[in-house]
Design a protein around this motif. Structure first.
Motif, PDB file in Angstrom:
ATOM      1  N   THR A 173       8.884 -73.509  53.417  1.00  0.00           N
ATOM      2  CA  THR A 173       9.565 -72.852  53.668  1.00  0.00           C
ATOM      3  C   THR A 173      11.818 -73.155  53.295  1.00  0.00           C
ATOM      4  O   THR A 173      11.498 -73.835  53.274  1.00  0.00           O
ATOM      5  N   GLY A 174      11.674 -72.018  53.187  1.00  0.00           N
ATOM      6  CA  GLY A 174      13.696 -72.474  53.277  1.00  0.00           C
ATOM      7  C   GLY A 174      14.133 -71.607  53.814  1.00  0.00           C
ATOM      8  O   GLY A 174      13.119 -70.317  53.891  1.00  0.00           O
ATOM      9  N   GLN A 175      15.466 -70.963  54.200  1.00  0.00           N
ATOM     10  CA  GLN A 175      16.500 -70.815  54.733  1.00  0.00           C
ATOM     11  C   GLN A 175      17.216 -69.295  54.239  1.00  0.00           C
ATOM     12  O   GLN A 175      17.521 -70.065  53.124  1.00  0.00           O
ATOM     13  N   LYS A 230      18.506 -62.546  58.232  1.00  0.00           N
ATOM     14  CA  LYS A 230      18.313 -64.056  58.357  1.00  0.00           C
ATOM     15  C   LYS A 230      16.691 -64.494  58.279  1.00  0.00           C
ATOM     16  O   LYS A 230      16.224 -63.714  59.441  1.00  0.00           O
ATOM     17  N   THR A 231      16.106 -64.559  57.745  1.00  0.00           N
ATOM     18  CA  THR A 231      15.381 -65.426  57.630  1.00  0.00           C
ATOM     19  C   THR A 231      14.574 -66.604  57.046  1.00  0.00           C
ATOM     20  O   THR A 231      15.081 -66.997  56.269  1.00  0.00           O
ATOM     21  N   ASN A 232      12.845 -67.111  57.204  1.00  0.00           N
ATOM     22  CA  ASN A 232      12.475 -68.075  56.338  1.00  0.00           C
ATOM     23  C   ASN A 232      11.526 -67.246  55.550  1.00  0.00           C
ATOM     24  O   ASN A 232      11.051 -66.213  55.624  1.00  0.00           O
ATOM     25  N   THR A 260       8.430 -71.273  49.707  1.00  0.00           N
ATOM     26  CA  THR A 260       8.962 -71.146  48.946  1.00  0.00           C
ATOM     27  C   THR A 260       9.034 -70.695  47.609  1.00  0.00           C
ATOM     28  O   THR A 260       7.207 -70.195  47.607  1.00  0.00           O
ATOM     29  N   VAL A 298      13.978 -70.033  46.309  1.00  0.00           N
ATOM     30  CA  VAL A 298      14.186 -71.038  47.463  1.00  0.00           C
ATOM     31  C   VAL A 298      13.103 -72.192  47.705  1.00  0.00           C
ATOM     32  O   VAL A 298      11.761 -72.082  46.670  1.00  0.00           O
ATOM     33  N   ALA A 348      18.919 -74.193  52.481  1.00  0.00           N
ATOM     34  CA  ALA A 348      19.275 -72.678  52.782  1.00  0.00           C
ATOM     35  C   ALA A 348      20.250 -71.989  51.985  1.00  0.00           C
ATOM     36  O   ALA A 348      20.749 -72.324  51.267  1.00  0.00           O
TER      37      ALA A 348
END
Length: 299
Positions: free
Chosen positions: A134-136, A167-169, A172, A193, A198
């Motif tokens: 994941t990314g933010q 804001k969330t994760n 990718t 992502v 971020a």
């Protein structure tokens, strides 16, 4: 006269015989004495009995089974026992029972290590759900409380929706972010992502402000745009974060000509509207007649 002949000397011979007899007799006496200590003379060796032979255990015959390897999502590369590479979903046959290791790999997903025990000759299913990296992502707007929608670019599925700030994760991949606000064009941005990264999406909608006042205060007003009523209330009041554009503003007071005008709201500018209703008194005419004429009248 003839001298007498000297004889053989007997004394030394006798003494030697006596000593010899004494030595022989002493040896016989010593041999006959009992043993008074000391280690016995070693006798002949006696062979020890042999231990019975122990039969070696017969090893059990090896067993072989099957491993059914599945991953979600499919298509993961799996390294089996550190040497063999396979791809899910698949089945490994003729695998000897015991402990085995599997290392799952898939792009944009976390590596997963799993140890399994195959205990019999049947089939063991190994199923693993791989976690997406994941990314933010943060989404903001000016003004706040703008609507947004996030969709997966690959298949168009909606991932999230709400209002700014947010804001969330996200896993990718590629996404489309759409920001919406009444009376404004949509703002669309594409994102990629990446793991651990971020990203921020920020958009400023063109906004202005309006200040409404009247004399006297307390007049009813209405603000509309494109024939749609947007705001209503009584004076005085003001509105900030109003989208730039043209608005129709009306104010009413019984007995007075209503205020009805088109007002331009500009980005970053306060637009003042101040209406003095006393300047807009409704006027008319009437006539008075009497019979007989020439009567006086008071209005």
């Amino acid at each position: 006269q003839e001298e007498p002949r000297k004889g053989f000397p007997l004394m030394p011979v006798v003494a030697g015989v006596v000593v010899l007899l004494a030595l022989v007799g002493g040896g016989i006496w010593w041999k006959g004495q009992p043993d008074k200590g000391g280690p016995p003379a070693p006798g002949p060796a006696t062979p020890s009995p042999e231990a019975p032979a122990v039969a070696a255990p017969v090893p059990a015959a090896p067993q072989f089974g099957t491993l059914s390897v599945i991953s979600e999502p499919p298509g993961a590369e799996v390294i089996f026992d550190g040497r063999k590479t396979i791809r899910t979903p698949t089945s490994l046959t003729n695998i000897q029972t015991g402990t085995h290791t599997l290392l799952f790999r898939l792009p944009n997903h976390e590596e997963e290590f799993k140890e399994v025990a195959l205990t019999n000759a049947g089939t063991l299913e190994v199923k693993l759900v791989l976690k997406r990296l994941t990314g933010q992502v943060s989404i903001g707007s000016r003004p706040d409380k703008s609507d947004f929608v996030i969709k997966n670019t690959a298949d168009g599925t909606e991932v999230a929706r709400g209002q700014t700030p947010f804001k969330t994760n996200l896993a990718t991949g590629r996404y489309t972010v759409t920001l919406k606000r009444t009376d404004h064009a949509d703002k669309v941005e594409n994102l990629t992502v990446e793991a651990g990264a971020a990203l921020a999406v920020n958009h400023e909608f063109p906004m202005g402000a309006m200040d409404l006042r009247s004399t006297p205060a307390g007049l009813v007003f209405e603000v509309s745009k494109g024939g749609k009523r947007m705001l209503a209330g009584v004076t005085p009041t003001n509105f900030t974060d109003l989208p730039a554009g043209s608005y129709r503003v009306t104010m009413k007071r019984d007995g007075f000509q209503p205020f009805d005008d088109t007002v331009a709201v500009l980005k970053g500018i306060l637009t003042p509207i101040n209406w003095n209703s006393a300047d807009n008194v409704l006027r008319g005419a009437f006539s008075v007649t009497t019979t007989p004429t020439n009567a006086s009248a008071v209005i």
